[in-house]
Design a protein around this motif. Structure first.
Motif, PDB file in Angstrom:
ATOM      1  N   UNK A  13       0.753  -1.326   0.002  1.00 46.67           N
ATOM      2  CA  UNK A  13       0.125   0.080   0.165  1.00 46.67           C
ATOM      3  C   UNK A  13       0.922   1.204   0.050  1.00 46.67           C
ATOM      4  N   UNK A  14       0.447   2.330  -0.492  1.00 46.28           N
ATOM      5  CA  UNK A  14       0.937   3.685  -0.306  1.00 46.28           C
ATOM      6  C   UNK A  14       1.007   4.053   0.959  1.00 46.28           C
ATOM      7  N   UNK A  15       1.850   4.800   1.504  1.00 45.82           N
ATOM      8  CA  UNK A  15       2.068   5.235   2.793  1.00 45.82           C
ATOM      9  C   UNK A  15       0.833   6.134   3.053  1.00 45.82           C
ATOM     10  N   UNK A  16       0.436   6.863   2.191  1.00 50.18           N
ATOM     11  CA  UNK A  16      -0.834   7.758   2.367  1.00 50.18           C
ATOM     12  C   UNK A  16      -2.258   6.935   2.882  1.00 50.18           C
ATOM     13  N   UNK A  17      -2.053   5.574   2.609  1.00 49.39           N
ATOM     14  CA  UNK A  17      -3.280   4.855   2.995  1.00 49.39           C
ATOM     15  C   UNK A  17      -2.786   3.888   4.142  1.00 49.39           C
ATOM     16  N   UNK A  18      -1.606   4.486   4.983  1.00 48.16           N
ATOM     17  CA  UNK A  18      -1.447   3.833   6.328  1.00 48.16           C
ATOM     18  C   UNK A  18      -2.278   4.664   7.261  1.00 48.16           C
ATOM     19  N   UNK A  19      -2.581   4.146   8.269  1.00 47.31           N
ATOM     20  CA  UNK A  19      -3.290   4.778   9.498  1.00 47.31           C
ATOM     21  C   UNK A  19      -2.087   5.352  10.368  1.00 47.31           C
ATOM     22  N   UNK A  20      -2.571   6.515  11.274  1.00 45.29           N
ATOM     23  CA  UNK A  20      -1.652   6.821  11.819  1.00 45.29           C
ATOM     24  C   UNK A  20      -0.910   6.056  13.061  1.00 45.29           C
ATOM     25  N   UNK A  24       3.054   5.586  13.341  1.00 48.97           N
ATOM     26  CA  UNK A  24       3.746   5.709  14.798  1.00 48.97           C
ATOM     27  C   UNK A  24       4.439   4.394  14.882  1.00 48.97           C
ATOM     28  N   UNK A  25       4.012   3.220  15.038  1.00 49.68           N
ATOM     29  CA  UNK A  25       4.584   2.037  15.076  1.00 49.68           C
ATOM     30  C   UNK A  25       5.927   1.719  14.553  1.00 49.68           C
ATOM     31  N   UNK A  26       5.727   1.796  13.273  1.00 55.93           N
ATOM     32  CA  UNK A  26       6.637   1.444  12.212  1.00 55.93           C
ATOM     33  C   UNK A  26       7.931   2.617  12.042  1.00 55.93           C
ATOM     34  N   UNK A  42      16.186   1.537   4.295  1.00 53.23           N
ATOM     35  CA  UNK A  42      16.429   2.984   4.302  1.00 53.23           C
ATOM     36  C   UNK A  42      15.370   3.800   3.625  1.00 53.23           C
ATOM     37  N   UNK A  43      14.971   3.368   2.732  1.00 54.37           N
ATOM     38  CA  UNK A  43      13.953   3.741   1.634  1.00 54.37           C
ATOM     39  C   UNK A  43      12.347   3.867   2.576  1.00 54.37           C
ATOM     40  N   UNK A  44      12.079   2.794   2.756  1.00 53.01           N
ATOM     41  CA  UNK A  44      10.781   2.730   3.481  1.00 53.01           C
ATOM     42  C   UNK A  44      10.854   3.452   4.705  1.00 53.01           C
ATOM     43  N   UNK A  45      11.729   3.575   5.526  1.00 54.61           N
ATOM     44  CA  UNK A  45      11.994   4.518   6.654  1.00 54.61           C
ATOM     45  C   UNK A  45      11.741   5.901   6.425  1.00 54.61           C
ATOM     46  N   UNK A  46      12.458   6.454   5.216  1.00 50.01           N
ATOM     47  CA  UNK A  46      12.383   7.814   4.557  1.00 50.01           C
ATOM     48  C   UNK A  46      10.832   8.181   4.274  1.00 50.01           C
ATOM     49  N   UNK A  47      10.264   6.954   3.586  1.00 50.32           N
ATOM     50  CA  UNK A  47       9.103   7.309   3.069  1.00 50.32           C
ATOM     51  C   UNK A  47       7.831   7.662   4.222  1.00 50.32           C
ATOM     52  N   UNK A  48       8.177   6.552   5.311  1.00 48.74           N
ATOM     53  CA  UNK A  48       7.413   6.944   6.597  1.00 48.74           C
ATOM     54  C   UNK A  48       7.630   8.163   7.091  1.00 48.74           C
ATOM     55  N   UNK A  49       8.814   8.762   7.419  1.00 49.80           N
ATOM     56  CA  UNK A  49       9.090   9.932   7.924  1.00 49.80           C
ATOM     57  C   UNK A  49       8.611  11.101   6.956  1.00 49.80           C
ATOM     58  N   UNK A  50       8.575  10.908   5.864  1.00 47.14           N
ATOM     59  CA  UNK A  50       7.907  11.970   4.683  1.00 47.14           C
ATOM     60  C   UNK A  50       6.534  12.128   5.112  1.00 47.14           C
TER      61      UNK A  50
END
Length: 64
Positions: A13-20, A24-26, A42-50
């Motif tokens: 899923x797109x990070x925009x579809x993740x709930x808060x 926060x957890x990941x 590292x890419x996943x972490x950066x996308x989560x932060x963004x």
């Protein structure tokens, strides 16, 4: 304790579809393993932060 979708499901899923709570957890989980992350992690972490930043930060991510 986190009780939600796992990374296998969320990775499809797109990070925009993740709930808060998922963001926060990941975010916290990835912070704990930063020294061990490969390029993909590292890419996943950066996308989560963004995505957290796009939502106004962790303090404002309650709900959704």
């Amino acid at each position: 304790m986190y009780n939600g979708r796992d990374m296998t499901e969320l990775s499809m899923m797109a990070k925009t579809d993740w709930n808060n709570d998922e963001l926060t957890y990941f975010h916290h989980s990835f912070q704990q393993i930063v020294p061990y992350l490969n390029a993909e992690g590292q890419t996943i972490q950066r996308e989560i932060i963004e995505e957290i930043q796009n939502r106004g930060g962790l303090m404002k991510t309650k709900g959704k």
